[in-house]
Motif scaffolding. Structure first.
Motif, PDB file in Angstrom:
ATOM      1  N   THR A  42       0.834  -1.200   0.000  1.00 47.31           N
ATOM      2  CA  THR A  42       0.000   0.000   0.000  1.00 47.31           C
ATOM      3  C   THR A  42       0.872   1.253   0.000  1.00 47.31           C
ATOM      4  N   CYS A  61     -11.473   4.139   3.038  1.00 48.09           N
ATOM      5  CA  CYS A  61     -10.251   4.634   3.687  1.00 48.09           C
ATOM      6  C   CYS A  61     -10.644   5.889   4.454  1.00 48.09           C
ATOM      7  N   LYS A 118      -6.528  -0.268   6.658  1.00 46.74           N
ATOM      8  CA  LYS A 118      -6.034  -0.764   5.379  1.00 46.74           C
ATOM      9  C   LYS A 118      -6.978  -0.280   4.282  1.00 46.74           C
TER      10      LYS A 118
END
Length: 427
Positions: free
Chosen positions: A197, A292, A310
């Protein structure tokens, strides 16, 4: 391409009105240099200024006589006075669109505006922050520009480096949208995909800074972050100037790291302190994607701590699960009477289509987030539709084509009969 590394210099630094770096936590001040954390408490550093004590009217005239880009505000930024004469992309002074059609759809009566930053050189607001970081990199003697990026920043760094004569090497998550990958790669610098990520990419860059491999490298959003962040203030300056030198009542800002929102607030306060705008209340709202939304969750739960998540959202430019400025965003939203809200991926797509259909602006997913959150806040009675409201669109929809499915209304033979048969002639 091989470029000889040099130790960055902090001697004879000319960054205009920038006087020092100041810790946002303990207030300790440090000399200007490529550092981003306080040596005493490890708090984040930001630029402190000796701003011009000019007559407000004289300063307004000076700004208005400047170039039609962010360098009109050079007296308020950490850049040398001759910055406009140096090779650069010269971003900024993008359109503030009076969005009357969208206002009718949303029930806004007090005036609705879209600050459309898709008009910047690489089609996102990141050109603003990179332009400031380039000047810091020049001042400190760096030879390579770098960054960790969710996409837009990678393209902005690549383009700015090419124009200014730097080498560039930028780092991105391996699964970015294809359009952003191409735009980051086309400028001839090195583009490195990292398996993981954005937060994994950012951690890697922090390690590289402390290694001899990173010697002579200016990471625009790490060791140059205090300067880089100041570029977002120019959004606040432009909005107020374009509104006739007045503060907006309400502004809706997307949240990735949160830096943009905090610097917009800083810019608004500076304009008030300089007497360039009347001091009056304003409300700042933060916008996140549900997939998010650590800052939104913290705001709704009444927490001061932002718990990392995440990311799982189509709004990849906002997919930072551990936003560095999250706590400061919470403070600003609460201090100004604003809020932080989030929307689903489906609502993001609907908002992209709504903005395109009503105002002819094709926003990337982050713009869909701000428009979607604006609609949600109005429906929930949180945002006042009778007040002047500015919504940010920070990038071009051509960068996130995968998010919206669209195509021809019909495919026909090249004849009038076929056109009539398709039922499209009436109208």
């Amino acid at each position: 391409m091989a470029v000889q590394s040099v130790e960055p210099s902090t001697t004879s630094v000319d960054l205009g009105p920038a006087a020092a770096l100041s810790c946002r936590e303990c207030g300790e001040r440090f000399p200007l240099g490529p550092v981003f954390a306080c040596a005493l408490c490890f708090g984040p550093l930001e630029v402190a200024y000796e701003l011009p004590a000019a007559d407000p009217e004289a300063l307004r005239r000076r700004i208005e006589a400047g170039p039609a880009n962010i360098w009109r505000y050079a007296p308020l930024l950490p850049v040398p006075a001759d910055v406009a004469d140096k090779p650069g992309l010269n971003p900024g002074f993008t359109k503030l669109v009076k969005a009357d059609n969208l206002a009718r759809e949303l029930g806004v009566t007090g005036g609705l505006y879209v600050k459309d930053d898709s008009g910047n050189p690489t089609h996102s607001f990141k050109d603003r922050v990179v332009a400031i970081a380039v000047e810091a990199a020049r001042a400190f003697g760096f030879t390579t520009l770098s960054c960790s990026s969710t996409g837009n920043l990678a393209g902005a760094v690549g383009a700015a480096a090419a124009r200014a004569g730097f080498r560039s090497c930028v780092f991105i998550p391996h699964d970015l949208e294809a359009g952003k990958v191409v735009m980051a790669a086309v400028y001839g610098g090195d583009l490195v995909g990292i398996e993981g990520t954005y937060d994994d990419v950012n951690r890697f860059c922090s390690e590289l800074i402390g290694d001899p491999l990173g010697e002579g490298w200016g990471f625009v959003n790490v060791n140059l972050r205090p300067y880089y962040g100041e570029g977002s203030k120019t959004l606040a300056y432009e909005i107020c100037e374009q509104l006739g030198w007045r503060l907006p009542d309400q502004i809706v800002v997307p949240i990735a790291s949160g830096s943009q929102l905090t610097k917009i607030d800083k810019g608004l306060k500076e304009l008030v302190a300089l007497g360039l705008v009347e001091d009056r209340p304003y409300r700042i709202f933060g916008a996140q994607a549900e997939g998010c939304s650590p800052v939104s969750r913290a705001f709704k739960d009444g927490h001061d701590v932002v718990r990392p998540v995440k990311p799982d959202t189509i709004a990849k430019s906002l997919a930072i699960g551990n936003p560095a400025d999250g706590p400061y965003v919470l403070d600003i939203a609460r201090r100004t009477g604003g809020a932080v809200e989030d929307v689903t991926d489906e609502q993001i797509v609907e908002a992209i289509r709504l903005l395109a259909r009503t105002e002819g602006i094709f926003a990337e997913t982050a713009g869909g987030v701000t428009v979607g959150v604006t609609r949600k806040l109005i429906e929930d009675g949180v945002l006042d539709p009778s007040l002047t409201t500015v919504v940010l669109n920070t990038g071009d929809g051509l960068k996130t084509l995968d998010a919206v499915a669209a195509g021809p209304t019909a495919t026909i033979r090249p004849s009038l009969e076929a056109f009539r048969a398709a039922g499209l002639a009436a109208g």
